[in-house]
Every structure is written in structure tokens, then in C-alpha cells.
Design a protein around this motif. Structure first.
Motif, short mmCIF file in Angstrom:
data_model
loop_
_atom_site.label_atom_id
_atom_site.label_comp_id
_atom_site.label_asym_id
_atom_site.label_seq_id
_atom_site.Cartn_x
_atom_site.Cartn_y
_atom_site.Cartn_z
N LYS A 35 4.50 -8.88 14.93
CA LYS A 35 2.99 -8.22 14.80
C LYS A 35 2.23 -8.99 14.04
O LYS A 35 1.05 -8.96 13.99
CB LYS A 35 3.15 -6.79 14.04
CG LYS A 35 3.82 -5.85 15.14
CD LYS A 35 3.95 -4.49 14.36
CE LYS A 35 4.48 -3.53 15.21
NZ LYS A 35 4.94 -2.31 14.51
N ARG A 43 -8.54 0.59 14.24
CA ARG A 43 -9.69 1.30 14.88
C ARG A 43 -9.82 2.63 14.35
O ARG A 43 -8.78 3.54 13.88
CB ARG A 43 -9.60 1.59 16.36
CG ARG A 43 -9.63 0.30 16.95
CD ARG A 43 -9.46 0.23 18.36
NE ARG A 43 -10.18 1.08 19.19
CZ ARG A 43 -10.17 1.62 20.39
NH1 ARG A 43 -9.29 1.06 21.14
NH2 ARG A 43 -11.09 2.27 20.94
N ILE A 68 -5.78 3.70 13.95
CA ILE A 68 -5.08 3.36 14.93
C ILE A 68 -4.99 1.76 14.90
O ILE A 68 -6.12 1.12 14.89
CB ILE A 68 -5.80 3.86 16.31
CG1 ILE A 68 -6.25 5.34 16.43
CG2 ILE A 68 -5.00 3.35 17.57
CD1 ILE A 68 -5.00 6.41 15.95
N GLU A 70 -3.89 -1.75 16.51
CA GLU A 70 -3.61 -2.19 17.90
C GLU A 70 -3.24 -3.74 17.64
O GLU A 70 -3.87 -4.33 16.79
CB GLU A 70 -4.55 -2.14 18.68
CG GLU A 70 -5.06 -0.81 18.98
CD GLU A 70 -6.33 -0.60 19.66
OE1 GLU A 70 -6.53 0.36 20.50
OE2 GLU A 70 -7.41 -1.62 19.71
N TYR A 72 -2.25 -7.29 19.78
CA TYR A 72 -2.68 -8.05 21.09
C TYR A 72 -2.26 -9.17 20.89
O TYR A 72 -2.29 -9.97 19.87
CB TYR A 72 -4.23 -8.14 21.24
CG TYR A 72 -4.84 -6.74 21.38
CD1 TYR A 72 -5.17 -6.48 22.59
CD2 TYR A 72 -5.44 -6.08 20.20
CE1 TYR A 72 -5.69 -5.14 22.79
CE2 TYR A 72 -6.10 -4.81 20.59
CZ TYR A 72 -6.31 -4.34 21.70
OH TYR A 72 -6.96 -3.12 21.74
N LEU A 79 -2.24 -5.91 25.31
CA LEU A 79 -1.82 -4.80 24.22
C LEU A 79 -0.47 -4.90 23.93
O LEU A 79 0.32 -4.48 24.95
CB LEU A 79 -2.70 -3.53 24.63
CG LEU A 79 -2.29 -2.73 23.46
CD1 LEU A 79 -2.78 -2.75 22.18
CD2 LEU A 79 -2.68 -1.13 23.88
N GLU A 81 1.55 -3.47 21.14
CA GLU A 81 2.06 -2.28 20.36
C GLU A 81 0.81 -1.62 19.76
O GLU A 81 -0.26 -2.36 19.66
CB GLU A 81 2.93 -2.84 19.65
CG GLU A 81 3.60 -2.04 18.43
CD GLU A 81 4.49 -0.77 19.44
OE1 GLU A 81 3.87 0.27 19.89
OE2 GLU A 81 5.58 -1.17 19.90
N VAL A 82 0.85 -0.41 19.45
CA VAL A 82 -0.06 0.58 18.81
C VAL A 82 0.76 1.29 17.80
O VAL A 82 1.64 1.88 17.96
CB VAL A 82 -0.77 1.55 19.84
CG1 VAL A 82 -1.80 2.33 19.02
CG2 VAL A 82 -1.45 0.75 20.84
N GLU A 83 0.18 1.37 16.50
CA GLU A 83 0.67 2.16 15.39
C GLU A 83 -0.54 3.34 14.93
O GLU A 83 -1.38 2.83 14.90
CB GLU A 83 0.99 1.29 14.34
CG GLU A 83 2.22 0.38 14.67
CD GLU A 83 2.66 -0.25 13.48
OE1 GLU A 83 1.85 -0.51 12.31
OE2 GLU A 83 3.60 -0.90 13.51
#
Length: 110
Positions: A35, A43, A68, A70, A72, A79, A81-83
Motif C-alpha cells: 500500500k 474519502r 474510506i 482507497e 490505486y 483500485l 484495495e479499500v480500507e
């Protein structure tokens, strides 16, 4: 030897490097947190989940309680991963691999 680890993330076990599954862009050393090599967007949750009601309790995530985050690919913009994290929380290091173990042939495999 390249292996797919998640839907969007590969690892080259021999070179010990993370990469984007879609474009192959390098995402840093496989021993490190991939990451940290991604483009990051934090966000407001209300951009994504609009409140269902305009009351004190809206049944949506509150911007004071979470962000949120994100991640990239810097190569293709996919995209990865999202946490959902509380404000100020460090980015999680969610995947640690036994790279040497992945290189060894599995016992009993034919």
C-alpha cells in the motif's frame, strides 16, 4: 515465479516484489506493505454512502468516525484495495507472506 495473491495483487516470489495484477506495475518489496507504493485517496464516507435520513442517526458511516481509504495502482489507476479506518489510524499492513516457503515445492504435490 509470479503468483496471484488477491484479485488485484501479484507477487514475484523470486524477485520478491509486489505488482499490480492488471498492468504489472511494481508496488515495492514483497517484505514491505504494498500500500505504501500505491496512490492513496482518503474519502469522506458520505461521498460513498449517502445518509438514508436527515436525523442525528443517519444509518451511514459518520465522517468523524471513519475515512474510506482507497489504494490505486500508480501504473494503470486500478483500485487495488479499500480500507475503512478511523481518522488518524495508520494504514494497515494486511498481507505478510512466507516468501521462502512459497518457493519450496510442496511436499506430496505431484
Amino acid at each position: 515465479m509470479k503468483m496471484q495473491i488477491t484479485e488485484n495483487l501479484d507477487v514475484d516470489v523470486d524477485a520478491r516484489v509486489w505488482s499490480c495484477h492488471h498492468c504489472g506495475a511494481a508496488l515495492g518489496a514483497a517484505e514491505a506493505n504494498y500500500k505504501e507504493s500505491c496512490l492513496v485517496a482518503a474519502r469522506d464516507p458520505e461521498e460513498i454512502w449517502q445518509p438514508h435520513v436527515r436525523e442525528e442517526v443517519t444509518f451511514s458511516y459518520h465522517r468523524d468516525w471513519c475515512r474510506i481509504v482507497e489504494f490505486y495502482c500508480p501504473g494503470c489507476g486500478w483500485l487495488i484495495e479499500v480500507e475503512v479506518l478511523p481518522p488518524g489510524h495508520p494504514i494497515t499492513h494486511d498481507i505478510e507472506l512466507d516468501l521462502d516457503g512459497l518457493r519450496e515445492p510442496q511436499k506430496g504435490a505431484h
